[in-house]
Write an enzyme that holds these catalytic residues in place. Structure first.
Site, short mmCIF file in Angstrom:
data_model
loop_
_atom_site.label_atom_id
_atom_site.label_comp_id
_atom_site.label_asym_id
_atom_site.label_seq_id
_atom_site.Cartn_x
_atom_site.Cartn_y
_atom_site.Cartn_z
N LYS A 1 -7.01 -5.12 -3.13
CA LYS A 1 -8.19 -5.46 -1.83
C LYS A 1 -8.81 -4.54 -1.13
CE LYS A 1 -3.66 -4.26 1.40
NZ LYS A 1 -4.88 -3.59 2.63
N ASP B 1 0.47 -0.90 0.38
CA ASP B 1 0.11 0.30 -0.06
C ASP B 1 0.52 1.29 0.07
OD1 ASP B 1 -2.07 -1.46 0.17
OD2 ASP B 1 -2.99 -0.89 1.97
N HIS C 1 -10.47 7.94 1.46
CA HIS C 1 -9.25 6.46 1.17
C HIS C 1 -9.27 5.73 -0.09
CE1 HIS C 1 -9.85 3.83 4.40
NE2 HIS C 1 -8.81 2.75 2.95
N CYS D 1 -1.77 -2.37 7.48
CA CYS D 1 -1.75 -3.67 6.36
C CYS D 1 -0.75 -4.41 6.39
CB CYS D 1 -2.05 -2.46 4.62
SG CYS D 1 -3.67 -2.18 5.15
N HIS E 1 -10.47 1.03 -2.98
CA HIS E 1 -12.19 0.92 -2.52
C HIS E 1 -12.69 1.23 -3.50
CE1 HIS E 1 -10.77 -0.37 1.58
NE2 HIS E 1 -9.99 0.26 1.65
C1 VGL Z 1 -4.42 0.37 5.65
C2 VGL Z 1 -6.36 1.27 6.65
C3 VGL Z 1 -7.28 1.10 5.66
C4 VGL Z 1 -3.22 0.62 5.21
C5 VGL Z 1 -5.28 0.64 4.51
O1 VGL Z 1 -2.53 0.29 4.44
O2 VGL Z 1 -2.45 -0.03 6.68
N1 VGL Z 1 -5.06 0.88 7.35
N2 VGL Z 1 -7.25 0.76 4.74
ZN ZN Z 2 -8.75 1.16 3.17
#
Ligand code: VGL
Ligand code: ZN
Length: 201
Positions: free
Chosen positions: A110, A12, A85, A155, A52
């Site tokens: 994801k 991410d 986000h 994550c 998302h």
């Molecule tokens: C994440 C919160 C929501 C991450 C992703 O990548 O850690 N945290 N979505």
């Molecule tokens: Zn997220």
């Protein structure tokens, strides 16, 4: 050079998790040069991308009267609510522009199912629904993982714990991760990872 059986899992590293983004992780952009450098050692490189749909159930904006960073109960368990986000195709969902993506052999998206979040690169937040990454790695004979990216306590941590449970030899390079750190979540994630046999480097 890295071994044939090794993969670098880059979690991410997206604009929304970097300074200026919707869910900015402090110092999130600082890890990019070091991650690029690790890719040069030649491991299999897998990127994950939080992805998302608008109105996702992990967004506080989808829950009347709720604010970001509150926790709600979902059918699959507790869920932290986040600012909107990483909405599919938005700039925020794009990889950080400095991140090298050419070495990536696969991108695992994801969080695309509206009703369930997915922190881990392996399973959605019900801890059951697979993303397919385990099959990909096992098919390729990969047994050793190095995990880097954002965020250490969500994550990255959930991915590393699942990886250890699935039998991989897992190292988390905390120098190439940054944390959100909500109410002690970083310390909790680090101690859970150690307990699970994840190497913290
Ligand atoms: C994440 C919160 C929501 C991450 C992703 O990548 O850690 N945290 N979505
Ligand atoms: Zn997220």
């Amino acid at each position: 050079m890295s071994e044939e059986n090794e993969a670098l899992i880059v979690i991410d590293v997206q604009n929304d998790f970097c300074p200026g983004g919707a869910l900015a992780v402090p110092g999130g952009d600082e890890i990019v040069p070091g991650i690029n450098a690790l890719m040069q050692d030649g491991p299999a490189v897998i990127l994950t991308q939080d992805w998302h749909p608008a109105g996702h159930s992990s967004f506080a904006s989808s829950h009347e009267g709720r604010a970001p960073f509150e926790t709600v109960q979902m059918p699959y368990g507790p869920q932290v609510l986040w600012p909107d986000h990483c909405i599919q195709e938005s700039d925020g969902a794009a990889f950080h522009p400095g991140l090298q993506t050419r070495p990536a052999q696969a991108v695992i998206r994801k969080g695309f199912r509206p009703g369930i979040d997915s922190y881990s690169a392996f399973f959605e937040n019900d801890h059951e629904t697979p993303t397919g990454l385990d099959g990909l790695l096992k098919d390729r004979g990969i047994t050793r993982l190095v995990c880097v990216g954002l965020a250490t306590d969500f994550c990255v941590g959930w991915s590393a714990l699942d990886a250890a449970k699935l039998g991989y030899d897992v190292t988390v390079r905390t120098d190439l991760c940054r944390a959100i750190d909500l109410e002690g979540s970083l310390d909790a994630a680090l101690s859970d990872m150690k307990q699970a046999g994840v190497r913290i480097a």
